[in-house]
Design a protein around this motif. Structure first.
Motif, PDB file in Angstrom:
ATOM      1  N   VAL A 197       0.841  -1.198   0.000  1.00 47.61           N
ATOM      2  CA  VAL A 197       0.000   0.000   0.000  1.00 47.61           C
ATOM      3  C   VAL A 197       0.878   1.251   0.000  1.00 47.61           C
ATOM      4  CG1 VAL A 197      -1.701   1.326   1.305  1.00 47.61           C
ATOM      5  CG2 VAL A 197      -1.931  -1.159   1.116  1.00 47.61           C
ATOM      6  N   PHE A 198       1.910   1.256   0.845  1.00 44.58           N
ATOM      7  CA  PHE A 198       2.816   2.405   0.865  1.00 44.58           C
ATOM      8  C   PHE A 198       3.534   2.558  -0.473  1.00 44.58           C
ATOM      9  CE2 PHE A 198       2.455   1.920   5.507  1.00 44.58           C
ATOM     10  CZ  PHE A 198       2.204   3.236   5.837  1.00 44.58           C
ATOM     11  N   ASP A 199       3.935   1.417  -1.035  1.00 44.10           N
ATOM     12  CA  ASP A 199       4.606   1.453  -2.332  1.00 44.10           C
ATOM     13  C   ASP A 199       3.694   2.088  -3.382  1.00 44.10           C
ATOM     14  OD1 ASP A 199       7.006   0.148  -3.991  1.00 44.10           O
ATOM     15  OD2 ASP A 199       5.141  -0.114  -5.112  1.00 44.10           O
ATOM     16  N   ALA A 200       2.407   1.755  -3.326  1.00 43.07           N
ATOM     17  CA  ALA A 200       1.445   2.355  -4.257  1.00 43.07           C
ATOM     18  C   ALA A 200       1.384   3.867  -4.062  1.00 43.07           C
ATOM     19  CB  ALA A 200       0.064   1.734  -4.061  1.00 43.07           C
ATOM     20  N   ALA A 201       1.479   4.289  -2.798  1.00 49.66           N
ATOM     21  CA  ALA A 201       1.476   5.722  -2.531  1.00 49.66           C
ATOM     22  C   ALA A 201       2.736   6.374  -3.117  1.00 49.66           C
ATOM     23  CB  ALA A 201       1.403   5.969  -1.025  1.00 49.66           C
ATOM     24  N   GLY A 202       3.888   5.706  -2.941  1.00 49.42           N
ATOM     25  CA  GLY A 202       5.131   6.229  -3.529  1.00 49.42           C
ATOM     26  C   GLY A 202       5.027   6.321  -5.040  1.00 49.42           C
ATOM     27  N   LEU A 203       4.424   5.295  -5.639  1.00 50.52           N
ATOM     28  CA  LEU A 203       4.241   5.267  -7.091  1.00 50.52           C
ATOM     29  C   LEU A 203       3.421   6.475  -7.556  1.00 50.52           C
ATOM     30  CD1 LEU A 203       4.750   3.136  -9.486  1.00 50.52           C
ATOM     31  CD2 LEU A 203       2.341   2.597  -9.224  1.00 50.52           C
ATOM     32  N   GLY A 204       2.287   6.699  -6.866  1.00 50.12           N
ATOM     33  CA  GLY A 204       1.426   7.814  -7.233  1.00 50.12           C
ATOM     34  C   GLY A 204       2.142   9.148  -7.095  1.00 50.12           C
ATOM     35  N   LEU A 205       2.890   9.275  -6.025  1.00 51.75           N
ATOM     36  CA  LEU A 205       3.584  10.532  -5.759  1.00 51.75           C
ATOM     37  C   LEU A 205       4.688  10.791  -6.777  1.00 51.75           C
ATOM     38  CD1 LEU A 205       3.380  12.580  -3.410  1.00 51.75           C
ATOM     39  CD2 LEU A 205       5.432  11.495  -2.502  1.00 51.75           C
ATOM     40  N   PHE A 206       5.516   9.777  -7.019  1.00 48.15           N
ATOM     41  CA  PHE A 206       6.694   9.976  -7.857  1.00 48.15           C
ATOM     42  C   PHE A 206       6.336  10.210  -9.320  1.00 48.15           C
ATOM     43  CE2 PHE A 206      10.359   8.009  -5.196  1.00 48.15           C
ATOM     44  CZ  PHE A 206      10.032   8.858  -4.163  1.00 48.15           C
ATOM     45  N   CYS A 207       5.261   9.559  -9.797  1.00 44.24           N
ATOM     46  CA  CYS A 207       4.918   9.775 -11.203  1.00 44.24           C
ATOM     47  C   CYS A 207       4.507  11.231 -11.426  1.00 44.24           C
ATOM     48  CB  CYS A 207       3.842   8.792 -11.675  1.00 44.24           C
ATOM     49  SG  CYS A 207       2.190   9.075 -11.033  1.00 44.24           S
ATOM     50  N   VAL A 208       3.940  11.861 -10.392  1.00 43.82           N
ATOM     51  CA  VAL A 208       3.524  13.254 -10.539  1.00 43.82           C
ATOM     52  C   VAL A 208       4.710  14.205 -10.335  1.00 43.82           C
ATOM     53  CG1 VAL A 208       1.983  15.055  -9.687  1.00 43.82           C
ATOM     54  CG2 VAL A 208       1.162  12.710  -9.884  1.00 43.82           C
ATOM     55  N   THR A 209       5.479  14.012  -9.257  1.00 43.39           N
ATOM     56  CA  THR A 209       6.617  14.925  -9.046  1.00 43.39           C
ATOM     57  C   THR A 209       7.610  14.825 -10.202  1.00 43.39           C
ATOM     58  OG1 THR A 209       7.773  13.250  -7.740  1.00 43.39           O
ATOM     59  CG2 THR A 209       6.477  14.848  -6.526  1.00 43.39           C
ATOM     60  N   GLY A 210       7.799  13.606 -10.747  1.00 43.45           N
ATOM     61  CA  GLY A 210       8.716  13.451 -11.880  1.00 43.45           C
ATOM     62  C   GLY A 210       8.230  14.207 -13.103  1.00 43.45           C
ATOM     63  N   THR A 211       6.932  14.118 -13.372  1.00 44.45           N
ATOM     64  CA  THR A 211       6.351  14.837 -14.515  1.00 44.45           C
ATOM     65  C   THR A 211       6.530  16.344 -14.336  1.00 44.45           C
ATOM     66  OG1 THR A 211       4.690  13.092 -14.789  1.00 44.45           O
ATOM     67  CG2 THR A 211       4.232  15.198 -15.834  1.00 44.45           C
ATOM     68  N   VAL A 212       6.238  16.823 -13.135  1.00 47.79           N
ATOM     69  CA  VAL A 212       6.334  18.260 -12.861  1.00 47.79           C
ATOM     70  C   VAL A 212       7.775  18.744 -13.033  1.00 47.79           C
ATOM     71  CG1 VAL A 212       6.139  19.994 -11.040  1.00 47.79           C
ATOM     72  CG2 VAL A 212       4.323  18.300 -11.343  1.00 47.79           C
ATOM     73  N   LYS A 213       8.732  17.994 -12.506  1.00 43.21           N
ATOM     74  CA  LYS A 213      10.127  18.434 -12.605  1.00 43.21           C
ATOM     75  C   LYS A 213      10.598  18.461 -14.059  1.00 43.21           C
ATOM     76  CE  LYS A 213      14.727  18.068 -10.693  1.00 43.21           C
ATOM     77  NZ  LYS A 213      15.625  17.500  -9.662  1.00 43.21           N
ATOM     78  N   ALA A 214      10.255  17.414 -14.819  1.00 38.46           N
ATOM     79  CA  ALA A 214      10.684  17.368 -16.222  1.00 38.46           C
ATOM     80  C   ALA A 214      10.041  18.500 -17.020  1.00 38.46           C
ATOM     81  CB  ALA A 214      10.328  16.011 -16.835  1.00 38.46           C
ATOM     82  N   TYR A 215       8.765  18.757 -16.753  1.00 38.85           N
ATOM     83  CA  TYR A 215       8.066  19.852 -17.437  1.00 38.85           C
ATOM     84  C   TYR A 215       8.709  21.194 -17.090  1.00 38.85           C
ATOM     85  CZ  TYR A 215       4.159  22.650 -19.201  1.00 38.85           C
ATOM     86  OH  TYR A 215       3.382  23.545 -19.884  1.00 38.85           O
ATOM     87  N   GLY A 216       9.073  21.342 -15.829  1.00 40.21           N
ATOM     88  CA  GLY A 216       9.734  22.568 -15.397  1.00 40.21           C
ATOM     89  C   GLY A 216      11.078  22.786 -16.071  1.00 40.21           C
ATOM     90  N   HIS A 217      11.687  21.712 -16.575  1.00 36.46           N
ATOM     91  CA  HIS A 217      12.956  21.832 -17.298  1.00 36.46           C
ATOM     92  C   HIS A 217      12.730  21.978 -18.802  1.00 36.46           C
ATOM     93  CE1 HIS A 217      15.097  21.019 -13.619  1.00 36.46           C
ATOM     94  NE2 HIS A 217      16.229  21.215 -14.256  1.00 36.46           N
ATOM     95  N   GLY A 218      11.489  22.255 -19.200  1.00 36.21           N
ATOM     96  CA  GLY A 218      11.238  22.609 -20.593  1.00 36.21           C
ATOM     97  C   GLY A 218      10.888  21.456 -21.517  1.00 36.21           C
ATOM     98  N   LEU A 219      10.685  20.255 -20.977  1.00 34.11           N
ATOM     99  CA  LEU A 219      10.307  19.153 -21.869  1.00 34.11           C
ATOM    100  C   LEU A 219       8.842  19.252 -22.271  1.00 34.11           C
ATOM    101  CD1 LEU A 219      12.993  17.983 -20.606  1.00 34.11           C
ATOM    102  CD2 LEU A 219      12.078  15.787 -21.321  1.00 34.11           C
ATOM    103  N   GLY A 220       8.527  18.702 -23.429  1.00 34.45           N
ATOM    104  CA  GLY A 220       7.143  18.650 -23.881  1.00 34.45           C
ATOM    105  C   GLY A 220       6.312  17.766 -22.968  1.00 34.45           C
TER     106      GLY A 220
END
Lengths: 219, 219, 219
Positions: C99-122
């Motif tokens: 269950v915690f791993d699922a929470a980590g999964l949900g969190l990281f997929c969003v923070t990763g997207t946000v960080k990459a977008y912030g660096h100018g990726l499409g």
């Protein structure tokens, strides 16, 4: 610029074609490994784009081409869809796939060398990265699929050597400022033909020299 | 600069020596895995240069040293040629190879720490990258050769811990501005001697604590 | 900045929590593989930080977050200590870990997207790197442990698809400037719940389409 030797659109179409055939080989391995459709897409993307990704990270060209060109990204997904529905048919034309793969190999070893050279690397290193561009995706594919990298096995027809010859030839032509216009085709075709010959005549690279002591052990 | 504590030529010679012995271990594994001569060269290059490559990509020092210094690149090829023709002889002196490998380990954990620190990383991270420089090539070698990384197996004599101690010691000395002149040799020799002792007395790291419940299962 | 949608300290605490549960899964696999305590720490670090490391190297954010934040680095070591002494207990609560791993999964997929977008990726590439952030560490863990990546196996409950949905949703919200405040929780919770449902109902992804020819072979 060096990469504009061909018109950009011709160059881009060739890249897409190379990416497509590499992706097919990745998706086919995923089917053989019994992976699901997501695993097929991952192996297709990694096989097609992994070599260029390694090159771009090493020369500092970030974000890598794989993460800026939507065509590069979508082509492996198309290959995945095709293999998903038609894999028995695709398996049946493995030989044709092999020919296209040889074309991708010839193309990528040259474009990789040119791009690395354009980023200021020496000729030897540019050629090495050209080789890595051509074969790196296949190595990542095999690692992800939990297989001994086909590239390193002695019982496979020469794969890296044609790419090495092509990359070295491209580097030499770059050195003498002669890699323009039709000359661009020389290393591409050389690597392509060498690979076809290696497949046709089952050329192998030698293994370590076995002296009597070692040979006896084996017997 | 910190990396000029030794004269550049002495430092460079030591680097080349470390690269050479690491490359030997890569080429030997390739022979054992029955790879061809090209596979030997790949494993030699990766084992010798992989750790530094990982470090340089992480600290953003691109293109990495492995792709700018021709001596770094050619040394593993020399090791490949030697192992190709003389591998039974080289196998016979495995113990000597182990001693040289320990020297490479001691050297690389310190040079890696110094380089990462020089790029502005904190002490803990610099030491971690020093460790990665020393052991990263061997891990990549094992992954490419489709083996369980020797580094992680409990039934191998301590390998990473000596490098960790050397890297931590180097970081501490850097912190107090004391890693100059002869002091540079302190962490190198410490890691080297610890590794030799680990080989001599078969030191192992503990595995996870087995309580009754788990222990019963095993019995 | 986009990453400051939550207060930095809340965001950081969530990151640390995700890192912790991912590290637990790495350390547990190391125990199952019979690695020593050092191998446990390596797998814990790699599982927890590997995905973000890949993302940061690809977008050129070097040195990566994993090498600048001491909390990120020390958390997996804490997880290693806990698993070292208590692994039978931790194994027993695998479901809670899931269950915690699922929470980590949900969190990281969003923070990763946000960080990459912030660096100018499409958007497509940002979402892809969000996915890579969430699942990359687990793939590196399995490669180091010499296992077929759990991510690619068809006989595992859906893992990547929930992260893909979360990342795509985050990218869409970014596109419309709507990923602020509470809206940030939408893709996180979506991925989290999808993963929980996949575990509960053993959702699988389809494998390649088997026509008669292939199906016969299997029978």
């Amino acid at each position: 610029m060096l990469t504009d030797l061909f018109s950009p659109s011709v160059q881009h179409s060739l890249d897409i074609a190379g990416i497509f055939v590499f992706a097919i080989s990745g998706a086919l391995l995923a089917v053989r490994k019994n992976f699901d459709v997501f695993g097929m897409a991952v192996l297709a993307e990694v096989t097609a784009l992994g070599g260029g990704l390694i090159r771009d990270v090493i020369i500092g060209a970030v974000p890598p081409a794989a993460f800026t060109d939507l065509g590069y990204f979508l082509t492996p997904l198309l290959a995945t869809v095709i293999v998903f529905f038609l894999h028995p048919e695709v398996e049946r034309i493995t030989k044709a796939v092999g020919v296209f793969d040889a074309a991708g190999l010839g193309l990528f070893c040259v474009t990789g060398t040119v791009k690395a050279y354009g980023h200021g690397l020496g000729l030897v290193f540019a050629a090495t990265l050209g080789l890595a561009t051509a074969v790196g995706g296949g190595v990542l594919r095999d690692i992800l699929a939990h297989e001994v990298p086909s590239l390193l096995r002695w019982d496979r027809d020469l794969y890296a050597v044609p790419a090495m010859v092509g990359a070295a030839l491209a580097a030499l032509l770059l050195r003498f400022g002669a890699l323009d216009g039709l000359a661009y085709a020389v290393p591409v075709v050389t690597a392509f033909v060498l690979r076809l010959l290696a497949m046709r005549f089952h050329w192998r690279a030698p293994r370590a020299w076995h002296r009597r002591s070692a040979a006896t052990e084996e017997a």
